[in-house]
Enzyme design. Structure first.
Site, short mmCIF file in Angstrom:
data_model
loop_
_atom_site.label_atom_id
_atom_site.label_comp_id
_atom_site.label_asym_id
_atom_site.label_seq_id
_atom_site.Cartn_x
_atom_site.Cartn_y
_atom_site.Cartn_z
N ASN A 271 -11.49 -45.74 -17.68
CA ASN A 271 -11.10 -47.03 -18.26
C ASN A 271 -9.97 -47.69 -17.45
O ASN A 271 -9.03 -47.02 -17.06
CB ASN A 271 -10.58 -46.82 -19.68
N HIS A 303 -11.20 -38.23 -9.02
CA HIS A 303 -12.46 -38.93 -9.29
C HIS A 303 -12.20 -40.18 -10.15
O HIS A 303 -12.63 -41.28 -9.79
CB HIS A 303 -13.43 -37.97 -9.99
N GLU A 304 -11.50 -39.99 -11.25
CA GLU A 304 -11.28 -41.13 -12.15
C GLU A 304 -10.40 -42.18 -11.47
O GLU A 304 -10.64 -43.38 -11.60
CB GLU A 304 -10.64 -40.69 -13.48
N1 B3K Z 1 -17.81 -42.48 -15.98
C1 B3K Z 1 -17.61 -41.39 -16.91
C2 B3K Z 1 -18.89 -41.05 -17.59
C3 B3K Z 1 -18.89 -41.28 -19.05
C4 B3K Z 1 -20.31 -41.22 -19.60
C5 B3K Z 1 -20.38 -41.00 -21.04
N2 B3K Z 1 -21.74 -40.89 -21.52
C6 B3K Z 1 -17.05 -40.18 -16.26
C7 B3K Z 1 -17.04 -40.22 -14.79
O1 B3K Z 1 -18.04 -40.03 -14.14
O2 B3K Z 1 -16.01 -40.46 -14.22
ZN ZN Z 2 -17.45 -40.89 -12.38
#
Ligand code: B3K
Ligand code: ZN
Length: 882
Positions: A271, A303-304
Site C-alpha cells: 500500500n 520487495h514491498e
Molecule cells: N501485492 C501483494 C499481494 C496481495 C494479494 C492478496 N490476494 C503482495 C506482494 O506481492 O507484494
Molecule cells: Zn509483490
C-alpha cells in the site's frame, strides 16, 4: 454445491472504464460492532468511450448501503439498482459528485480481505478486490484516483490512526474519540488503499535520498514486539539505497510506514506509503528468529519497498497483467538479496524452489501463462507462475539486454509510464525501444503455459576440431493450450577442457570470438551451433545460472557429472552437477526399491561429497547446498508417476548411507564449526551455521549417543534460534523419544507467548516424516496456541503437513486426504483464500498411483459438493476435476 456457476473473466474482454474517479475522499468512523464509511467521489465520464452517458456500475460486496447522493441530492430507491456485487446508477451529466455511506462489520470479517480486525487493531487488505468490501467503487487497477482519508476512532483503544500518503491534520472528536486526516498526492488504484487504527508503538529512523530529501521511516508494532524491528528497519534502508543505485529510483513521499499485523493472508502488502506486513515478515530477533526468517524479512521488506516504483508509480492496467508488477518486483528483490548475500547461493535457493514448486504447478490442472488469459477468482492467480516464473522471464530479458541495456529499458519504462496503468507488452516495448531489439518471439513466454523441454546433444568431430551442439525445444500441452510455439531461450554456456578450464568460443558462422562464456539465443524448435578451432573434445557446461526456466537434458555420463561437480569454474553449475548426480542416483534407487532389490550406493556420490566437504575454498553455504539431497517434492515432480513411499525410503536410506560413509569428514567439519562463538548475523556466520546444522542432521542419523547428547546440548545452550531450532528439528526427526519430548516441552514452555516462535514449534512437528504424522497433526490442532482463524497457524500445521510431510499425507488409507478436505471445507466459509491455497496438494492427484488417485478424487468430489462453495475454492476444485 453452488447454485450458480461463478463467471469466468477473459483478458480479451478488457475495455477501458466508462467513468474515472479523479478524487476520492473517505471518512471512516470505527466502532467495536461496526464501521461507517463515508465516501465522496469526483466522477467523470471517460471521454475516450464516447459522449453518451452509460450507467455507472460500481463494485460492492457485503455492504449495507446507508445513503447515496448525487451532487448533494439524495437518491430515491427507484433511481438506482443494487445486487450482490454492484450498485448501478444513471448519471445525468459527464461530471458529478457522488456521496455514499456504507456500513460494514470489520469485527466479523474472517476472510481478512477489506477492513478487518487483527487482535486489537483495525487494518485493511485491498489487493486485489478487497476495496469493494469497504465501499462502492470502481474497484479496478486502471481507475487511479487521489485519495484523502480521515479516520475517527476511540483515542484510548486506537491512539494510532494511519492511512496512505502524508499526515495533514488531526484532532479531538466527541466522547473520547479522535481523528486524523491523511492525503496521498499520488493517484492510485483502490487496491493500494490502506488504513490502520490501533494501540501501536513506533520505531523511527530516517533516510536521506539521493537528491537530499529526508524521509521519515516508521515501523509500527504491538508494544511487546518493539525490540524485534531493527532488522526490518536496516533492510528498508538498504533497499532504499539499492534501488537508487541499481535502478535510479528515489522514494517520493516524506514518510514511509510499515505496520506488522498477526492475521494476514500473505507475506505483506505494498500500500502506498503504508505497507502492511504479516508480523512474520517484519519481526526478527536472534533469540526468536532463524537465519532463514531474517533473510525472509530482508527480502519481503525489499520487495514491498520496490513496489513503490514497480507496481505503484507504474501499475497494472488489469489483473491479467499481475506479473508486470510481481514478476518484475520478485526479480528486483532477488537481485537485491543476491547483492546483499551470496548471489550464487541465492540463485541456488530460487532455482530449487522454482523447480520443486512452480514446475509442478505448470504440470498440473491450474497451469496458466505468466499473463493468464482467463480467471474465475483473481486471488487464485497470486501464483508461483505469476511471481517466480514471471521473475525468470524478467531475468531472461535482463540476460538478453545485458545489465546496461536492461537499465536503459527500465529507465524508459518508468519515465514513459509514470502515473499510468499499463501492460506486460508496454514493459517489453520499453526494453525493445531502449535497446533496438525485436522481442516479438520472446513474448511467447508471457502467453504460453508449461515448462519447456530443452533436449541438448553434442557431437565432437576430432578431425575438424569442431563441437556441434544440437538444441531441440518443445513444450508439453497444458489445459486449454495444446499447440505450443518455439520460445526464445537464452542459454548461458561454456566449453571445458580436460583440466576443467574454459575454452575460447568461436562459432562457425561468426567472425569474432565469444570469449570463454556466452549466451546462445535458441529461437527455433531445432537449432545447431557449431564451435570451431578446438584442440580437444570439450565437456559443455550448459544453462549456467539456470539462464532459462526449462527442463534441460544432455547425455552426460555420471563421470561427466562428477567432473563438473568438482571442476566447473561456474559455482552454480557445480551445484547443478552434484544435484543432477543425486537425482540420477535416487531415481536408480527408487527403481531398485520398487523391485525389492537392496539399495546400493554409487560411490561417486560419496566421492563428490567428500571432495566438497574438504575443499577449504568453498563458501560453507555452498557446501551445505551441495550436500543437501534433492527434496521429496522435487523427486515427485520429476517422476512420471510418483511412488512416494519409495522416494521417502530411498532419500532416508541414502542420507544414512552418506552419513555413514562420510562420518569422519562430516564430524571433523562439524566439530570445527561447532566451537562456541558469540552470535553475529553477518553472511559468513550465517553460512557457517547453515553448514554446521546440515551436518548435524546427517550426523544424527548415526544414532550415536554422543551426537545425540551434543544435539541436546546445542538445543539447550544455543545463543540463537537458528541453532536451537536446528537441534529441535534433528531431535524431532530422530527415534530418541525421550530427548525429543523433553525438547518439545521445553521449547513450548519457553516460547508459549511468542506466536511466531510457536509457529516453528508447530511446523517442525507437522512436517516430520516420522510415523504417525496425521495423529500428531490432529493433536496439534487441539493445542491452545492453535487457531484456525490465524493463517500463519494454518500454514504451520495444515500446510506443513500436506506440502512437506508427503509420506504421512499420502498414507494409503486416504486419511491424510480426508483430513485436508475437512480443513478446506471449514476454511471455505471462514477464509476462502486460505482454503483455496490449501487445495494445492490435492490438485496434484494425477501424479500418484491409481489407488491414491481415486482417494484424492473422492475428496475433491466431496469438496465440490459442499454448500456455499466460495468462488476461490470452486475454481481450483472444478479445474482439478476437469
Ligand atoms: N501485492 C501483494 C499481494 C496481495 C494479494 C492478496 N490476494 C503482495 C506482494 O506481492 O507484494
Ligand atoms: Zn509483490
Amino acid at each position: 454445491m453452488r447454485t450458480e456457476q461463478p463467471k469466468t473473466i477473459y483478458l480479451k474482454d478488457y475495455r477501458q472504464p466508462d467513468y474515472w474517479i479523479a478524487e476520492t475522499h473517505l471518512t471512516f468512523e470505527l466502532f467495536e460492532d461496526h464501521a461507517l464509511v463515508h465516501s465522496r467521489l469526483a466522477v467523470q465520464r471517460n471521454a475516450e468511450q464516447g459522449k453518451k452517458l452509460p450507467p455507472l456500475v460500481l463494485d460492492g460486496q457485503q455492504l449495507q448501503l446507508i445513503s447515496l447522493a448525487l451532487d448533494d441530492v439524495e437518491l430515491s430507491e427507484d433511481s438506482y439498482q443494487l445486487d450482490a456485487d454492484h450498485l448501478t446508477l444513471h448519471p445525468g451529466s459527464a461530471e458529478f459528485e457522488l456521496a455514499i455511506t456504507t456500513r460494514i462489520e470489520p469485527q466479523n470479517n474472517t476472510a481478512l480481505e477489506g477492513l478487518y480486525k487483527s487482535g486489537g487493531m483495525f487494518c485493511t487488505q485491498c489487493e486485489a478486490e478487497g476495496f469493494r468490501k469497504i465501499t462502492y467503487y470502481l474497484d479496478r487497477p486502471d481507475v487511479m484516483s487521489r485519495f484523502t482519508t480521515t479516520v475517527i476512532a476511540d483515542r484510548g483503544d486506537y491512539p494510532v490512526l494511519l492511512s496512505n500518503g502524508n499526515p495533514v491534520a488531526s484532532g479531538e472528536h466527541e466522547a473520547g474519540r479522535h481523528w486524523a486526516t491523511w492525503e496521498d498526492p499520488f493517484p492510485k488504484p483502490a487496491y493500494l488503499f490502506a488504513l490502520v487504527a490501533g494501540d501501536l508503538v513506533l520505531i523511527q529512523d530516517s533516510f536521506t535520498t539521493m537528491s537530499g530529501r529526508d524521509i521519515d521511516l516508521r515501523i509500527y508494532v504491538e508494544p511487546e514486539n518493539r525490540e524485534q524491528c531493527g532488522h526490518a528497519m536496516d533492510s528498508l534502508k538498504r533497499s532504499m539505497r539499492w534501488d537508487e543505485e541499481v535502478y535510479g529510483r528515489e522514494y517520493d513521499l516524506d514518510i514511509f510506514m510499515i505496520v506488522a499485523v498477526n492475521d494476514f493472508n500473505m507475506g505483506a502488502m505494498e500500500n502506498k506509503g503504508l505497507n502492511i506486513f504479516n508480523s512474520s515478515c517484519v519481526l526478527a530477533h536472534p533469540d526468536t528468529a532463524t537465519d532463514l526468517a531474517f533473510q525472509r524479512v530482508e527480502s519481503v521488506v525489499a520487495h514491498e519497498y520496490f513496489h513503490n516504483w514497480s507496481g505503484n508509480r507504474v501499475t497494472c492496467r488489469d489483473w491479467f497483467q499481475l506479473s508486470l508488477k510481481e514478476g518484475f518486483t520478485v526479480f528486483r528483490d532477488s537481485q537485491f538479496s543476491g547483492d546483499m548475500n551470496s548471489a550464487t547461493v541465492k540463485r541456488i535457493e530460487d532455482v530449487t524452489f522454482l523447480r520443486a514448486n512452480q514446475f509442478a504447478e505448470d504440470a498440473g490442472p491450474m497451469a496458466h501463462p505468466v499473463r493468464p488469459d482467463s480467471f474465475i477468482e483473481i486471488a487464485n492467480f497470486y501464483t508461483l507462475t505469476v511471481y517466480e516464473k514471471g521473475s525468470e522471464v524478467v531475468g531472461m530479458l535482463h540476460t538478453l539486454c545485458g545489465a546496461d541495456g536492461f537499465r536503459k529499458g527500465t529507465d524508459l519504462y518508468f519515465e514513459r509510464h509514470d502515473g499510468q496503468a499499463v501492460t506486460c507488452d508496454d514493459f517489453v516495448k520499453a526494453l525493445e525501444d531502449a535497446n533496438g531489439l525485436d522481442l516479438t518471439r520472446f513474448k511467447r513466454w508471457y502467453s504460453q503455459a508449461g515448462t519447456p523441454r530443452l533436449e541438448m546433444n553434442g557431437h565432437w568431430d576430432a578431425n575438424a576440431g569442431e563441437f556441434r551442439l544440437l538444441c531441440r525445444q518443445s513444450c508439453p500441452p497444458t489445459p486449454g493450450q495444446t499447440d505450443k510455439q518455439p520460445l526464445v531461450i537464452p542459454l548461458r554456456m561454456a566449453l571445458l577442457d580436460s583440466q576443467g578450464a574454459e575454452m575460447s568460443l568461436q562459432l562457425a558462422d561468426e567472425t569474432g570470438s565469444r570469449g570463454t562464456e556466452t549466451v546462445l539465443a535458441i529461437t527455433e524448435a531445432e537449432q545447431l551451433f557449431v564451435f570451431t578451432g578446438l584442440r580437444e573434445e570439450p565437456l559443455p557446461s550448459l544453462l549456467r545460472g539456470f539462464s532459462a526456466p526449462v527442463k534441460m537434458t544432455y547425455p552426460y555420463s555420471r563421470d561427466d557429472r562428477v567432473f563438473l561437480a568438482k571442476h566447473d569454474p561456474d559455482g552454480f553449475n557445480r551445484w547443478e552437477a552434484a544435484q543432477a548426480l543425486a537425482v540420477e542416483v535416487m531415481q536408480g534407487l527408487v527403481t531398485m526399491a520398487q523391485a525389492g532389490r537392496p539399495l546400493m550406493l554409487d560411490q561417486r556420490m560419496v566421492d563428490v561429497y567428500r571432495s566438497v566437504l574438504n575443499n577449504p575454498e568453498l563458501d560453507p553455504a555452498m557446501v551445505a547446498e551441495i550436500i543437501r539431497l534433492p527434496s521429496e517434492a522435487y523427486m515427485v515432480e520429476l517422476a512420471e508417476q510418483a511412488d512416494i513411499d519409495a522416494i521417502h525410503k530411498v532419500r532416508e536410506t541414502l542420507r544414512a548411507e552418506l552419513a555413514q560413509a562420510l562420518h569422519d569428514d562430516m564430524l571433523a567439519v562439524w566439530q570445527r564449526l561447532s566451537v562456541p562463538q558469540p552470535y553475529t548475523p553477518d553472511a559468513a556466520s550465517v553460512a557457517r551455521r547453515s553448514l554446521k546444522n546440515t551436518l548435524l542432521g546427517y550426523l544424527m542419523l548415526s544414532e550415536s549417543e554422543e551426537i545425540v547428547a551434543a544435539c541436546v546440548r546445542q538445543f539447550i545452550e544455543a545463543n540463537n534460534m537458528t541453532d536451537r531450532q536446528a537441534a529441535l528439528v534433528a531431535l524431532v526427526n530422530s527415534p530418541f523419544e525421550e530427548q525429543k519430548q523433553a525438547a518439545l516441552a521445553e521449547f513450548a514452555r519457553q516460547w508459549q507467548d511468542y506466536p511466531l516462535v510457536m509457529d516453528q514449534w508447530f511446523s517442525v512437528q507437522a512436517a516430520s516424516g516420522q510415523p504417525g504424522g496425521l495423529e500428531r497433526v490432529q493433536a496439534l490442532m487441539q493445542h491452545p496456541a492453535f487457531n484456525l482463524r490465524n493463517p500463519n497457524k494454518v500454514r504451520a500445521v495444515v500446510g506443513a503437513f500436506a506440502n512437506q510431510n508427503l509420506v504421512n499425507f499420502h498414507r494409503l488409507d486416504g486419511a491424510g486426504y480426508g483430513f485436508l478436505a475437512d480443513q478446506i471445507i471449514t476454511l471455505n466459509s471462514l477464509n476462502p483464500q486460505i482454503a483455496a491455497r490449501l487445495m494445492t496438494p490435492l490438485t496434484r492427484w494425477r501424479k500418484y498411483d491409481p489407488a491414491r488417485q481415486a482417494l484424492m478424487q473422492e475428496q475433491l468430489q466431496r469438496i465440490m459438493a459442499t454448500d456455499d462453495l466460495s468462488a476461490d475454492v470452486y475454481e481450483v476444485v472444478s479445474k482439478s476435476l476437469a
